[in-house]
Design a protein around this motif. Structure first.
Motif, PDB file in Angstrom:
ATOM      1  N   LEU A 447      33.123 -26.322  23.922  1.00 21.62           N
ATOM      2  CA  LEU A 447      32.973 -25.961  25.413  1.00 21.62           C
ATOM      3  C   LEU A 447      34.304 -25.550  25.757  1.00 21.62           C
ATOM      4  O   LEU A 447      35.359 -26.154  25.525  1.00 21.62           O
ATOM      5  CB  LEU A 447      32.703 -27.340  26.278  1.00 21.62           C
ATOM      6  CG  LEU A 447      32.732 -27.256  27.819  1.00 21.62           C
ATOM      7  CD1 LEU A 447      31.332 -26.400  28.301  1.00 21.62           C
ATOM      8  CD2 LEU A 447      32.404 -28.700  28.317  1.00 21.62           C
ATOM      9  N   GLY A 448      34.405 -24.087  26.532  1.00 23.12           N
ATOM     10  CA  GLY A 448      35.729 -23.544  26.428  1.00 23.12           C
ATOM     11  C   GLY A 448      36.285 -23.392  28.048  1.00 23.12           C
ATOM     12  O   GLY A 448      35.615 -23.896  28.810  1.00 23.12           O
ATOM     13  N   HIS A 449      37.529 -22.606  27.878  1.00 28.36           N
ATOM     14  CA  HIS A 449      38.030 -22.475  29.292  1.00 28.36           C
ATOM     15  C   HIS A 449      37.280 -22.076  30.366  1.00 28.36           C
ATOM     16  O   HIS A 449      37.520 -22.447  31.705  1.00 28.36           O
ATOM     17  CB  HIS A 449      39.305 -21.496  28.838  1.00 28.36           C
ATOM     18  CG  HIS A 449      40.281 -21.552  30.065  1.00 28.36           C
ATOM     19  ND1 HIS A 449      40.179 -20.477  30.888  1.00 28.36           N
ATOM     20  CD2 HIS A 449      41.331 -22.115  30.377  1.00 28.36           C
ATOM     21  CE1 HIS A 449      41.146 -20.579  31.876  1.00 28.36           C
ATOM     22  NE2 HIS A 449      41.875 -21.668  31.463  1.00 28.36           N
ATOM     23  N   GLY A 450      36.372 -21.092  29.992  1.00 29.96           N
ATOM     24  CA  GLY A 450      35.660 -20.623  31.008  1.00 29.96           C
ATOM     25  C   GLY A 450      34.722 -21.590  31.744  1.00 29.96           C
ATOM     26  O   GLY A 450      34.197 -21.320  33.177  1.00 29.96           O
ATOM     27  N   ALA A 451      34.417 -22.543  31.203  1.00 29.67           N
ATOM     28  CA  ALA A 451      33.566 -23.577  31.794  1.00 29.67           C
ATOM     29  C   ALA A 451      34.279 -24.700  32.420  1.00 29.67           C
ATOM     30  O   ALA A 451      33.758 -25.532  33.376  1.00 29.67           O
ATOM     31  CB  ALA A 451      32.448 -24.251  30.579  1.00 29.67           C
ATOM     32  N   LEU A 452      35.627 -24.824  32.138  1.00 31.73           N
ATOM     33  CA  LEU A 452      36.273 -26.122  32.587  1.00 31.73           C
ATOM     34  C   LEU A 452      37.146 -25.775  33.604  1.00 31.73           C
ATOM     35  O   LEU A 452      37.656 -26.784  34.356  1.00 31.73           O
ATOM     36  CB  LEU A 452      37.395 -26.236  31.362  1.00 31.73           C
ATOM     37  CG  LEU A 452      36.858 -26.695  30.094  1.00 31.73           C
ATOM     38  CD1 LEU A 452      37.737 -26.969  28.920  1.00 31.73           C
ATOM     39  CD2 LEU A 452      36.146 -27.883  30.087  1.00 31.73           C
ATOM     40  N   VAL A 453      37.327 -24.481  34.346  1.00 31.04           N
ATOM     41  CA  VAL A 453      38.255 -24.275  35.299  1.00 31.04           C
ATOM     42  C   VAL A 453      37.230 -23.929  36.570  1.00 31.04           C
ATOM     43  O   VAL A 453      37.974 -23.641  37.733  1.00 31.04           O
ATOM     44  CB  VAL A 453      38.988 -22.793  35.132  1.00 31.04           C
ATOM     45  CG1 VAL A 453      39.944 -23.156  34.001  1.00 31.04           C
ATOM     46  CG2 VAL A 453      38.254 -21.666  34.796  1.00 31.04           C
ATOM     47  N   SER A 457      32.959 -27.810  37.085  1.00 30.20           N
ATOM     48  CA  SER A 457      33.205 -28.253  35.732  1.00 30.20           C
ATOM     49  C   SER A 457      32.860 -29.499  35.372  1.00 30.20           C
ATOM     50  O   SER A 457      32.245 -29.588  34.164  1.00 30.20           O
ATOM     51  CB  SER A 457      34.827 -28.340  35.664  1.00 30.20           C
ATOM     52  OG  SER A 457      34.830 -28.433  34.219  1.00 30.20           O
ATOM     53  N   LEU A 458      32.810 -30.461  36.167  1.00 29.58           N
ATOM     54  CA  LEU A 458      32.519 -31.657  35.772  1.00 29.58           C
ATOM     55  C   LEU A 458      30.930 -32.283  35.596  1.00 29.58           C
ATOM     56  O   LEU A 458      30.386 -32.680  34.952  1.00 29.58           O
ATOM     57  CB  LEU A 458      33.016 -32.992  36.585  1.00 29.58           C
ATOM     58  CG  LEU A 458      34.516 -33.263  36.278  1.00 29.58           C
ATOM     59  CD1 LEU A 458      35.091 -34.470  37.264  1.00 29.58           C
ATOM     60  CD2 LEU A 458      34.824 -33.472  34.803  1.00 29.58           C
ATOM     61  N   ALA A 459      30.141 -31.459  36.586  1.00 31.07           N
ATOM     62  CA  ALA A 459      28.865 -31.426  36.492  1.00 31.07           C
ATOM     63  C   ALA A 459      28.294 -30.558  35.351  1.00 31.07           C
ATOM     64  O   ALA A 459      27.365 -31.124  34.487  1.00 31.07           O
ATOM     65  CB  ALA A 459      28.263 -30.480  37.700  1.00 31.07           C
ATOM     66  N   ILE A 460      29.120 -29.652  34.995  1.00 32.49           N
ATOM     67  CA  ILE A 460      28.696 -28.637  33.758  1.00 32.49           C
ATOM     68  C   ILE A 460      28.946 -29.817  32.495  1.00 32.49           C
ATOM     69  O   ILE A 460      28.139 -29.964  31.546  1.00 32.49           O
ATOM     70  CB  ILE A 460      29.435 -27.630  33.724  1.00 32.49           C
ATOM     71  CG1 ILE A 460      28.715 -26.473  34.810  1.00 32.49           C
ATOM     72  CG2 ILE A 460      29.325 -26.955  32.237  1.00 32.49           C
ATOM     73  CD1 ILE A 460      29.799 -25.280  34.644  1.00 32.49           C
ATOM     74  N   GLN A 461      29.897 -30.532  32.558  1.00 37.50           N
ATOM     75  CA  GLN A 461      30.310 -31.456  31.372  1.00 37.50           C
ATOM     76  C   GLN A 461      29.273 -32.232  31.108  1.00 37.50           C
ATOM     77  O   GLN A 461      28.694 -32.855  30.050  1.00 37.50           O
ATOM     78  CB  GLN A 461      31.697 -31.732  31.642  1.00 37.50           C
ATOM     79  CG  GLN A 461      32.808 -30.736  31.439  1.00 37.50           C
ATOM     80  CD  GLN A 461      34.342 -31.614  31.549  1.00 37.50           C
ATOM     81  OE1 GLN A 461      34.556 -32.378  30.705  1.00 37.50           O
ATOM     82  NE2 GLN A 461      34.988 -30.943  32.580  1.00 37.50           N
ATOM     83  N   ALA A 462      28.853 -32.928  32.560  1.00 39.41           N
ATOM     84  CA  ALA A 462      27.739 -34.095  32.144  1.00 39.41           C
ATOM     85  C   ALA A 462      26.546 -33.469  31.728  1.00 39.41           C
ATOM     86  O   ALA A 462      25.829 -34.323  30.908  1.00 39.41           O
ATOM     87  CB  ALA A 462      27.524 -34.576  33.550  1.00 39.41           C
ATOM     88  N   ALA A 463      26.095 -32.287  32.152  1.00 44.91           N
ATOM     89  CA  ALA A 463      25.028 -31.802  31.495  1.00 44.91           C
ATOM     90  C   ALA A 463      25.079 -31.458  30.141  1.00 44.91           C
ATOM     91  O   ALA A 463      24.049 -31.699  29.415  1.00 44.91           O
ATOM     92  CB  ALA A 463      24.655 -30.376  32.443  1.00 44.91           C
ATOM     93  N   VAL A 464      26.158 -31.075  29.682  1.00 46.41           N
ATOM     94  CA  VAL A 464      26.298 -30.496  28.316  1.00 46.41           C
ATOM     95  C   VAL A 464      26.248 -31.947  27.347  1.00 46.41           C
ATOM     96  O   VAL A 464      25.965 -32.046  26.469  1.00 46.41           O
ATOM     97  CB  VAL A 464      27.774 -29.649  28.095  1.00 46.41           C
ATOM     98  CG1 VAL A 464      28.023 -29.769  26.540  1.00 46.41           C
ATOM     99  CG2 VAL A 464      27.578 -28.296  28.686  1.00 46.41           C
ATOM    100  N   ARG A 465      26.876 -32.773  27.952  1.00 41.42           N
ATOM    101  CA  ARG A 465      26.981 -34.168  27.238  1.00 41.42           C
ATOM    102  C   ARG A 465      25.585 -34.793  27.113  1.00 41.42           C
ATOM    103  O   ARG A 465      25.200 -35.373  25.913  1.00 41.42           O
ATOM    104  CB  ARG A 465      27.781 -35.369  27.972  1.00 41.42           C
ATOM    105  CG  ARG A 465      27.784 -36.438  27.243  1.00 41.42           C
ATOM    106  CD  ARG A 465      29.023 -37.559  27.365  1.00 41.42           C
ATOM    107  NE  ARG A 465      29.918 -36.938  26.830  1.00 41.42           N
ATOM    108  CZ  ARG A 465      30.360 -37.254  25.659  1.00 41.42           C
ATOM    109  NH1 ARG A 465      29.561 -38.043  24.982  1.00 41.42           N
ATOM    110  NH2 ARG A 465      31.249 -36.785  24.777  1.00 41.42           N
ATOM    111  N   HIS A 466      24.434 -34.564  28.180  1.00 39.65           N
ATOM    112  CA  HIS A 466      23.420 -35.038  27.989  1.00 39.65           C
ATOM    113  C   HIS A 466      22.491 -34.116  26.772  1.00 39.65           C
ATOM    114  O   HIS A 466      21.756 -34.615  26.254  1.00 39.65           O
ATOM    115  CB  HIS A 466      22.511 -34.722  29.302  1.00 39.65           C
ATOM    116  CG  HIS A 466      20.841 -35.109  29.159  1.00 39.65           C
ATOM    117  ND1 HIS A 466      20.525 -36.317  29.212  1.00 39.65           N
ATOM    118  CD2 HIS A 466      19.888 -34.332  29.147  1.00 39.65           C
ATOM    119  CE1 HIS A 466      19.173 -36.413  29.147  1.00 39.65           C
ATOM    120  NE2 HIS A 466      18.904 -34.861  28.985  1.00 39.65           N
TER     121      HIS A 466
END
Length: 685
Positions: A447-453, A457-466
């Protein structure tokens, strides 16, 4: 294992090993030019000849596989004669220009001619001359010196993934060339200088500046990206002349990015070497005491919630700790290390680091990249991805990408989509790439910079963790969910809690609602025009970049080569850099500046030495002494309750060569930015 006898000494080596590897296992030195441990075997220099019992003639040990019971002799008269003959052939056309060659003192040909050559030549004809090739602003060529070992060709093809060099013509007319003259496009091209065994490829920016034996050396860490590449800083006359890689198989193997190697000239340009204070709209050079007094007077009567601090991307952990403690003593919780506005799940350290470790790439058998461009974000890490891609074979290492990629990636991939909408089908398991992750033994997600900024972002991170938990990316014994940072200071800052505390404001909050006093610690990567005109700005750093131009007080700090410092790389590895030179003028180490200022305002920080400061770091987070990491708490991110939008991921439009104040001060990096314009795939909005 296979048992081999080398000069009467029995050794055991792995099946499939070469005779050269068996000899090295027995402690024997075998000369070589074309052979390199990290490249494929070419077997074309013939310098590594050894004698194998019952073989009709000497064999090239680099390409000769061992067998059980094989007996190898490395120092017989036959071997010595063969090596002398090979060396004589290699020197037939090699020019005798060692006194003016930049490779002098580090030249394999020079060393081995002395150790294995005959000292005479029977060749009296005219030597061949070869036209030099223009490979761009970084690598200088003197191709008459080339011995056609083809290391450079194999490096470009296998490691860098940019097969731009090759051999043209045959026999005595063979030349290493790009065929159509062009600049090398790899971000790893400087490594050609290291692997070239002669003086055919040397540093163009560093030509004729110093000899190896004249330079003092200090171990350091590359801070131009977040990988934490191990380096050696080489100094002559109080000036950094060269930065070269240091071998660390767990981080960078033996490679170094071009930005980390060639931005060295930026260390002496645009430097801040004395304190400055703005008086009646104009800056004046002042003493340290006057600068501290000016800040202290401005802080009088200012409540803690109106004071803020932002840390930059090149900061060491010591200066981050000192500034954090100073802000805490002033009652301020307005701290932020995220100039780019990135958001992280800080509930566990593995959720904001490259959890599998860099070496985990060597074990992965499927990869999903989201919002990252490894070739530009971390070129050396990208080389490890390519290494894994090649080792498994085409089609056996599925790589899926969500978001844009440069058009010249060094591995084949499947484009899954441009934005978070693809995550929905991955989330419910209906996307075909889910099967590639499920069937892999050790799948990985980056998961890179383009998804973190992004705001979501936190919704994306939660989905990716699932997705990771349902596809086996995260399971017992394996955590392949990785965050790829781009800032060298980011993980250390998160470990130390350099984020908004309870009731504190993020960088966006400090800029939008305003603070009365803003302390910038090497922070130059955000739009300083967003700072309120009424805000009193203190800039502490080594270079006069954009933020220094806005500052009311400038405190000159030390660059990373001018201080002992602790850095934590993207995988969470704590590493130490050591001072190579002293800071220029009145500049000082950053933590010492903050410590000295704390006494002026009667908020004395509880450490006087670097050892005491590092003990303080360890109390904040035991990871700095090898203990279990402490979790970092922060208020919920403002976007944590939002849902993912369909807006596509975007990569930075900033040139790879101009990402920090040092590289922007470098004339070499400016030339690279001109020659290698920003790729259209990145520049597209």
């Amino acid at each position: 294992m296979v048992r081999v006898i080398v000069d009467g000494t029995p050794v055991e080596v792995a099946a499939g090993s070469s005779a050269l590897q068996a000899c090295e296992a027995a402690g024997k030195e075998i000369p070589r030019f074309c052979y390199h441990e990290r490249l494929s075997v070419a077997g074309n220099c013939r310098m590594c000849l050894v004698e194998v019992v019952r073989a009709p003639k000497p064999v090239a040990s680099c390409g000769f596989p061992v067998s059980d019971g094989m007996e190898i002799r490395t120092d017989t008269e036959t071997v010595r004669r063969a090596r002398r003959a090979v060396m004589e052939f290699l020197l037939i056309n090699h020019p005798l220009d060692c006194p003016i060659c930049d490779q002098g003192g580090e030249c394999d040909l020079q060393d081995q001619a002395y150790g294995y050559g005959s000292g005479i030549s029977r060749y009296h004809e005219e030597k061949r001359a070869v036209t030099n090739k223009d490979l761009g602003p970084l690598v200088k060529t003197v191709m008459t010196r080339c011995i056609q070992c083809t290391r450079c060709v194999r490096f470009c093809t296998e490691v860098a993934g940019t097969p731009e060099l090759g051999g043209i013509s045959r026999g005595e007319n063979l030349e290493i060339s790009t065929y159509v003259e062009k600049a090398l496009t790899s971000e790893l091209s400087g490594n050609l200088i290291d692997i070239c065994p002669v003086g055919a490829l040397t540093s163009k920016p560093g030509a004729f500046q110093a000899r190896p034996w004249e330079m003092k050396k200090a171990d350091s860490i590359d801070v131009t990206d977040a990988l934490g590449t191990n380096t050696v800083v080489q100094v002559r006359g109080g000036e950094v002349k060269r930065i070269v890689p240091r071998v660390n198989d767990e981080v960078n193997e033996e490679w170094l990015s071009d930005k980390g190697r060639f931005s060295v000239d930026g260390l002496k340009r645009r430097r801040l070497d004395r304190p400055w204070v703005r008086v009646h709209g104009k800056r004046q050079a002042v003493s340290w005491q006057d600068a501290f007094v000016a800040i202290a007077k401005r802080l009088e009567g200012v409540p803690g919630n109106r004071i803020g601090a932002i840390a930059g991307d090149l900061c060491d952990a010591e200066s981050l700790t000192a500034l954090r403690d100073l802000m805490e003593s002033l009652g301020s919780a307005n701290l932020d290390c995220r100039q780019d506005g990135a958001a992280y799940d800080l509930s566990d350290r593995s959720r904001y680091t490259f959890a599998s470790g860099v070496t985990g790439i060597d074990e992965a058998d499927a990869l999903l990249i989201i919002g990252a461009a490894p070739r530009h974000d971390a070129p050396v890490l990208n080389a490890r991805i390519r290494k894994r891609y090649l080792s498994l074979g085409r089609g056996k290492f599925p790589i899926g990408v969500i978001g844009p990629q440069p058009s010249d990636t060094t591995w084949s991939y499947e484009a899954l989509g441009e934005g978070p909408d693809v995550l929905a089908s991955l989330y419910d398991g209906s996307h075909p790439f889910c099967e590639a992750l499920r069937t892999a033994e050790k799948p990985m997600i980056i998961l890179g910079h383009g998804a973190l900024v992004r705001e979501d972002s936190l919704a994306i991170q939660a989905a990716v963790r699932h997705i990771a938990e349902t596809t086996g990316v995260v399971k017992d014994g394996w955590n392949g969910l990785n965050i790829l940072h781009t800032a060298a200071s980011r993980v250390a800052a998160l470990d130390l809690g350099f984020v908004p505390g309870q009731g504190g404001r993020s960088m966006r909050g400090m800029l939008s609602s305003g603070v009365d006093v803003l302390w910038l610690l090497g922070a130059d990567e955000f739009p300083v025009g967003g700072i309120s005109p009424e805000t009193f700005v203190i800039y502490q750093g080594s270079h006069g970049d954009a933020a220094a131009a806005r500052a009311d007080v400038i405190l000159p700090g030390a660059a990373w080569t001018e201080k002992d410092g602790t850095y934590v790389n993207t995988e969470g590895r704590v590493q130490q850099a050591f001072r190579a030179v002293f800071p220029p003028g009145e500049a000082r180490e950053d933590w010492r500046i903050i410590r000295a200022f704390s006494e002026v305002i009667d908020h004395r920080l509880p450490f006087d030495t670097a050892e005491e400061l590092r003990a303080r770091m360890a109390r904040i987070n035991p990871v700095f002494v090898g203990g279990a990491p402490a979790s970092v708490s922060q208020p919920p991110f403002a976007g944590s309750e939002t849902i993912m939008t369909d807006r596509p991921f975007r990569l930075s439009r900033q040139s790879y060569y101009l990402t920090n104040p040092v590289s922007r001060a470098s004339e070499t990096m400016a030339e690279c930015a001109r020659v290698y314009s920003v790729p259209a795939a990145i520049a597209a909005e």
